[in-house]
Structure formats: C-alpha cells, structure tokens
Design a protein around this motif. Structure first.
Motif, short mmCIF file in Angstrom:
data_model
loop_
_atom_site.label_atom_id
_atom_site.label_comp_id
_atom_site.label_asym_id
_atom_site.label_seq_id
_atom_site.Cartn_x
_atom_site.Cartn_y
_atom_site.Cartn_z
N ALA A 100 0.80 -1.20 0.00
CA ALA A 100 0.00 0.00 0.00
C ALA A 100 0.84 1.26 0.00
CB ALA A 100 -0.92 -0.01 1.21
N GLY A 101 2.03 1.18 0.57
CA GLY A 101 2.87 2.35 0.65
C GLY A 101 4.30 2.00 0.33
N VAL A 102 5.18 3.00 0.50
CA VAL A 102 6.60 2.77 0.31
C VAL A 102 7.18 2.25 1.62
CG1 VAL A 102 8.80 3.85 -0.23
CG2 VAL A 102 6.72 4.59 -1.43
N SER A 103 7.87 1.15 1.55
CA SER A 103 8.42 0.53 2.74
C SER A 103 9.94 0.64 2.75
CB SER A 103 8.00 -0.94 2.78
OG SER A 103 8.54 -1.59 3.91
N GLN A 104 10.50 1.09 3.87
CA GLN A 104 11.94 1.19 3.99
C GLN A 104 12.41 0.38 5.19
OE1 GLN A 104 12.11 5.88 3.07
NE2 GLN A 104 14.13 4.90 3.14
N SER A 107 6.95 7.24 -7.50
CA SER A 107 5.91 7.96 -8.23
C SER A 107 5.48 7.12 -9.42
CB SER A 107 6.44 9.31 -8.69
OG SER A 107 5.49 10.00 -9.46
N SER A 108 4.24 7.28 -9.80
CA SER A 108 3.74 6.49 -10.93
C SER A 108 4.42 6.89 -12.23
CB SER A 108 2.22 6.65 -11.05
OG SER A 108 1.88 8.01 -11.21
N ARG A 109 4.86 8.14 -12.28
CA ARG A 109 5.61 8.62 -13.42
C ARG A 109 6.71 9.54 -12.91
NH1 ARG A 109 1.78 10.90 -18.12
NH2 ARG A 109 3.83 11.15 -19.05
N GLY A 110 7.84 9.52 -13.54
CA GLY A 110 8.90 10.42 -13.14
C GLY A 110 8.72 11.79 -13.74
N GLY A 111 9.57 12.71 -13.30
CA GLY A 111 9.53 14.04 -13.86
C GLY A 111 8.70 15.01 -13.07
N ALA A 112 8.42 16.12 -13.69
CA ALA A 112 7.84 17.24 -12.96
C ALA A 112 6.37 17.05 -12.65
CB ALA A 112 8.02 18.51 -13.79
N GLY A 113 6.02 17.46 -11.43
CA GLY A 113 4.62 17.68 -11.11
C GLY A 113 3.83 16.50 -10.62
N TYR A 114 4.40 15.32 -10.59
CA TYR A 114 3.64 14.16 -10.14
C TYR A 114 3.87 13.96 -8.65
CZ TYR A 114 3.09 13.42 -15.07
OH TYR A 114 2.79 13.59 -16.40
N GLY A 115 2.83 13.51 -7.98
CA GLY A 115 2.93 13.32 -6.55
C GLY A 115 3.88 12.19 -6.21
N TYR A 116 4.63 12.40 -5.18
CA TYR A 116 5.61 11.43 -4.72
C TYR A 116 5.16 10.89 -3.37
CZ TYR A 116 7.97 14.16 -8.22
OH TYR A 116 8.25 14.82 -9.38
N THR A 117 5.24 9.57 -3.22
CA THR A 117 4.91 8.92 -1.95
C THR A 117 6.22 8.53 -1.28
OG1 THR A 117 2.83 8.08 -2.85
CG2 THR A 117 3.65 7.08 -0.82
N PHE A 118 6.40 9.02 -0.08
CA PHE A 118 7.64 8.76 0.65
C PHE A 118 7.45 7.61 1.63
CE2 PHE A 118 10.72 12.13 -0.19
CZ PHE A 118 9.95 13.05 -0.87
N GLY A 119 8.55 6.90 1.86
CA GLY A 119 8.61 5.97 2.97
C GLY A 119 8.89 6.72 4.26
N SER A 120 8.95 5.99 5.36
CA SER A 120 9.20 6.61 6.66
C SER A 120 10.68 6.86 6.91
CB SER A 120 8.64 5.74 7.78
OG SER A 120 7.23 5.65 7.67
N GLY A 121 11.52 6.35 6.04
CA GLY A 121 12.93 6.65 6.16
C GLY A 121 13.72 5.65 6.99
N THR A 122 15.02 5.69 6.80
CA THR A 122 15.98 4.96 7.64
C THR A 122 16.85 5.99 8.32
OG1 THR A 122 16.08 2.98 6.25
CG2 THR A 122 17.96 3.42 7.70
N ARG A 123 16.83 5.97 9.65
CA ARG A 123 17.70 6.88 10.40
C ARG A 123 19.04 6.20 10.60
NH1 ARG A 123 17.23 11.38 13.23
NH2 ARG A 123 14.96 11.36 13.01
N LEU A 124 20.06 6.74 9.96
CA LEU A 124 21.41 6.17 10.06
C LEU A 124 22.25 7.00 11.01
CD1 LEU A 124 23.63 4.21 9.02
CD2 LEU A 124 24.14 5.93 7.27
#
Lengths: 108, 115
Positions: free
Chosen positions: B2-6, B95-112
């Motif tokens: 469902a989402g981006v997993s990190q 993102s479903s498509r790269g480039g300008a203007g498309y919404g990006y879904t982020f993961g929760s990140g890895t804290r290093l």
C-alpha cells in the motif's frame, strides 16, 4: 545556494491563531507541491499547484501559487495542534527540489 | 504494498563499516528517488531511477555511495566505509511517473547513525 527559500524557518503559535508560510525562488517552476512531515515519518503530499495565480483550499489550509510561478504561500486558519509538523515546498523539475521547510508547533 | 516501505527504520553503525538501506516502492511505480535529510538542511537529492533508463546519479555525494534497483522494483542504497557526516535520515520516494509535477509517496525513512 538554496533554490527554494522557505520562511519562516520556525513558527510557534497558540491554537486558534492564523499563520502564513512562504516559499520563494528566483526560478520558474511548472508546478509546485507542498508536503507535511511529522517526526519519524516521510513527507506527505498536501497539494500540487500548477497554474500561476492558482488558489487551492484543503479544509483550513489555503495554498496560492504566484502569478509568475516563482513563489507560493500556505495559509492556515485557526491552527490546531494536529497541524504541528514540518511544511516543505517542492518545485517541479526533472528532479523535485525541496526547500528546507518551516517547522510549525501549535500549542493547545 | 500500500505504501513505500523502507528498512531498517534505524541503523547504528561504526565508522568505516558498510551499510545497505532498502526501499520497496509502491507496486507499479516506475520512478524511485533517494533523498537524504539532515537537521536543518532539507531534503538532499541522491539518485533517481526511472523505468529501465540509466539512473540519474548526479546527487550522490561521493563514490562511497551507490544504489541499484532490481527488476524495476526494490532498490538498495549502499554506503561504503561510512563516515560520521553520513549520519542522516535516508528517505525513499516513488511515483507512478517520473519528472515534474507528479505526486511522490515517501517511505518513513531509515535513520542512520554513524558512531
């Protein structure tokens, strides 16, 4: 040099107050996005503005894209503690370019 | 998914060790980005994958950093011989498509954290 300048960097207000944060650039963008990021999470997309002069509303949040498509603002009416977070703007390019963000704290 | 997993969500490593960070994007998303977020510095672009095209590596800060994306899906960011200045949150977005203007879904990140 930061391509997108956001101001203010920090904002601490009481519940019920109004606020505006700004995102400015000397470059023109085809579109601009606003994200909110909470601690320990990734940024979440709030809105994309595309047309110069465009105004979009999302409940108590009002987003405006400048006529020249170089700047944008986010206005929050009657802020609530749940609005607390880091607000990031991102200019649309081949690679999205992010500002450093405005860290907002809304005290109950 | 469902989402981006990190993974991992947190990683503490000793200076000089190698680390691998994993990103599992949203199924079907062709574009994948890695960013690094340090306190007060905003999001710093690292690398961009779009479909089967050669990745855009222009944001990688040194040759100690590399990334690959297997089968157009999972991506791994590798940092060799870690340094203390590598400490940051590493974010992946798709993102479903790269480039300008498309919404990006982020993961929760890895804290290093490099100690």
């Amino acid at each position: 040099t930061q391509l997108l300048e956001q101001s203010p960097q920090f904002l601490s207000i009481q519940e019920g107050e109004n606020l505006t944060v700004y995102c400015n650039s000397s470059s023109v963008f085809s579109s601009l996005q606003w994200y909110r990021q909470e601690p320990g999470e990734g940024p979440v997309l709030l809105v994309t503005v595309v047309t110069g002069g465009e105004v979009k509303k999302l409940k108590r949040l009002t987003f405006q894209f400048g006529d020249a498509r170089k700047d944008s603002s986010l206005h929050i009416t009657a802020a609530q503690p749940g609005d607390t977070g880091l607000y990031l703007c991102a200019g649309a390019r081949h690679i999205p370019t992010f500002g450093r963000g405005t860290s907002l704290i809304v005290h109950p | 998914g469902a989402g981006v997993s990190q993974s991992p969500s947190n990683k503490v490593t000793e200076k000089g060790k190698d680390v691998e960070l994993r990103c599992d994007p949203i199924s079907g998303h062709t574009a994948l980005y890695w960013y690094r977020q340090s306190l007060g510095q905003g999001l710093e672009f690292l690398i961009y994958f779009q479909g089967n095209s050669a990745p855009d590596k222009s944001g990688l800060p040194s040759d100690r950093f590399s990334a690959e994306r297997t089968g157009g899906s999972v991506s791994t960011l590798t940092i060799q011989r870690t340094q203390q200045e590598d400490s940051a949150v590493y974010l992946c977005a798709s993102s479903s498509r790269g480039g300008a203007g498309y919404g990006y879904t982020f993961g929760s990140g890895t804290r290093l954290t490099v100690v």
